[in-house]
Design an enzyme around this catalytic site. Structure first.
Site, PDB file in Angstrom:
ATOM      1  N   GLY A  86       0.829  -1.190   0.000  1.00 29.06           N
ATOM      2  CA  GLY A  86       0.000   0.000   0.000  1.00 29.06           C
ATOM      3  C   GLY A  86       0.870   1.248   0.000  1.00 29.06           C
ATOM      4  O   GLY A  86       2.089   1.184   0.160  1.00 29.06           O
ATOM      5  N   GLU A  88       2.004   5.411  -1.324  1.00 33.76           N
ATOM      6  CA  GLU A  88       2.480   6.114  -2.513  1.00 33.76           C
ATOM      7  C   GLU A  88       3.964   5.856  -2.734  1.00 33.76           C
ATOM      8  O   GLU A  88       4.491   4.841  -2.300  1.00 33.76           O
ATOM      9  CB  GLU A  88       2.171   7.619  -2.368  1.00 33.76           C
ATOM     10  N   HIS A  92      14.459   4.361  -1.357  1.00 32.32           N
ATOM     11  CA  HIS A  92      15.392   3.584  -0.546  1.00 32.32           C
ATOM     12  C   HIS A  92      16.810   3.864  -1.022  1.00 32.32           C
ATOM     13  O   HIS A  92      17.044   4.066  -2.221  1.00 32.32           O
ATOM     14  CB  HIS A  92      15.117   2.085  -0.675  1.00 32.32           C
ATOM     15  N   ALA A 152       9.175   5.331   7.269  1.00 31.09           N
ATOM     16  CA  ALA A 152       7.989   5.090   6.444  1.00 31.09           C
ATOM     17  C   ALA A 152       7.613   3.619   6.542  1.00 31.09           C
ATOM     18  O   ALA A 152       8.488   2.752   6.713  1.00 31.09           O
ATOM     19  CB  ALA A 152       8.267   5.473   4.994  1.00 31.09           C
ATOM     20  N   GLY A 154       5.029   0.573   4.749  1.00 33.33           N
ATOM     21  CA  GLY A 154       4.109   0.139   3.700  1.00 33.33           C
ATOM     22  C   GLY A 154       4.086  -1.373   3.675  1.00 33.33           C
ATOM     23  O   GLY A 154       5.145  -2.009   3.656  1.00 33.33           O
ATOM     24  N   GLY A 165       7.296  -3.711   4.579  1.00 32.50           N
ATOM     25  CA  GLY A 165       7.487  -3.385   5.986  1.00 32.50           C
ATOM     26  C   GLY A 165       7.837  -1.938   6.232  1.00 32.50           C
ATOM     27  O   GLY A 165       7.062  -1.042   5.898  1.00 32.50           O
ATOM     28  N   ALA A 167      10.961   1.378   6.567  1.00 32.46           N
ATOM     29  CA  ALA A 167      12.245   1.938   6.146  1.00 32.46           C
ATOM     30  C   ALA A 167      12.601   3.053   7.112  1.00 32.46           C
ATOM     31  O   ALA A 167      11.869   4.041   7.221  1.00 32.46           O
ATOM     32  CB  ALA A 167      12.158   2.462   4.720  1.00 32.46           C
ATOM     33  N   CYS A 183       5.628   9.480   0.081  1.00 32.69           N
ATOM     34  CA  CYS A 183       4.359   8.940   0.597  1.00 32.69           C
ATOM     35  C   CYS A 183       3.175   9.839   0.250  1.00 32.69           C
ATOM     36  O   CYS A 183       2.108   9.728   0.859  1.00 32.69           O
ATOM     37  CB  CYS A 183       4.436   8.725   2.112  1.00 32.69           C
TER      38      CYS A 183
END
Length: 224
Positions: A86, A88, A92, A152, A154, A165, A167, A183
């Site tokens: 999920g 936006e 990384h 973040a 997700g 997971g 970050a 995001c």
């Protein structure tokens, strides 16, 4: 169920800890999918926590819009992948600790909001070791320190088995975030722990995140 996993899991449930270094995004993505597929076939397999870093890469959530990219996706400097989590767009890079828990939530709590809050708790506990106060913002997912978004989150959950997971920006070069609206949140600046603890390293945070994860989810981490 309480806000943390039952302490009974600590003596009965193990979670394999996979500590890796710098790993290409596509390699880690395929690895996660294999682990999830294996656990759909055999739910008795142990959970896994993967901790690693990625070379520079942008990822878009399954329903993400490209309007939050500040570059032409057909002419880009770094890799760009649309994935099944999920959320936006995010970025990384080395210096960012990425965690991919592969958990069977049938054994914890079958509630996605619960799971997201648990991941936030892991980060809040870990940064607290350095005297930093990790906070939440109502209606948003992630962790902030002094108004800077440092983590973040997700996820993707299929048949209650998790992948993707969190970050955590430990000591990355944040310039890559300038090329996106992270995001999809335009009014929340992205920061790193190094802004508050200049000597912090990914290896230090890897250790603290593992300890916090074991405590929050009530598991015993064992080296894979």
């Amino acid at each position: 169920m309480n806000n943390s996993a039952s302490s009974d899991f600590a003596s009965t449930r193990c979670c394999l800890l996979e500590n890796r270094g710098l790993m290409p995004y596509l390699e880690a993505w395929e690895w996660q999918k294999r682990l999830v597929s294996d656990r759909k076939l055999n739910p008795a397999l142990k959970d896994v926590l993967i901790l690693l870093e990625h070379p520079p890469v942008y990822t878009l959530g399954q329903g993400a819009t490209t309007e939050f990219l500040k570059f032409d996706p057909t002419r880009r400097e770094y890799e760009l992948h649309r994935i099944e989590r999920g959320g936006e767009v995010t970025y990384h890079c080395p210096g960012q600790l990425v965690g991919y828990p592969i958990l069977n939530l049938n054994d914890y709590c079958k509630d996605l909001h619960w799971y997201l809050r648990q991941l936030e708790d892991v980060i809040i506990r870990a940064v607290g070791v350095y005297g930093l106060e990790g906070t939440r913002i109502p209606g948003l997912t992630g962790v902030w320190v002094e108004g800077q978004k440092v983590a973040a989150i997700g996820i993707k959950v299929s048949r209650w088995i998790t992948m993707h997971g969190f970050a955590l920006n430990v000591c990355p070069n944040l310039k890559g975030f300038d090329r996106i609206v992270p995001c999809g949140i335009s009014d929340q600046p992205v920061g790193s722990l190094a802004q508050f603890v200049p000597t912090i390293t990914v290896e230090e945070m890897r250790h603290e995140v593992a300890i916090a994860f074991a405590a929050v989810f009530g598991v015993k981490l064992v080296n894979a």
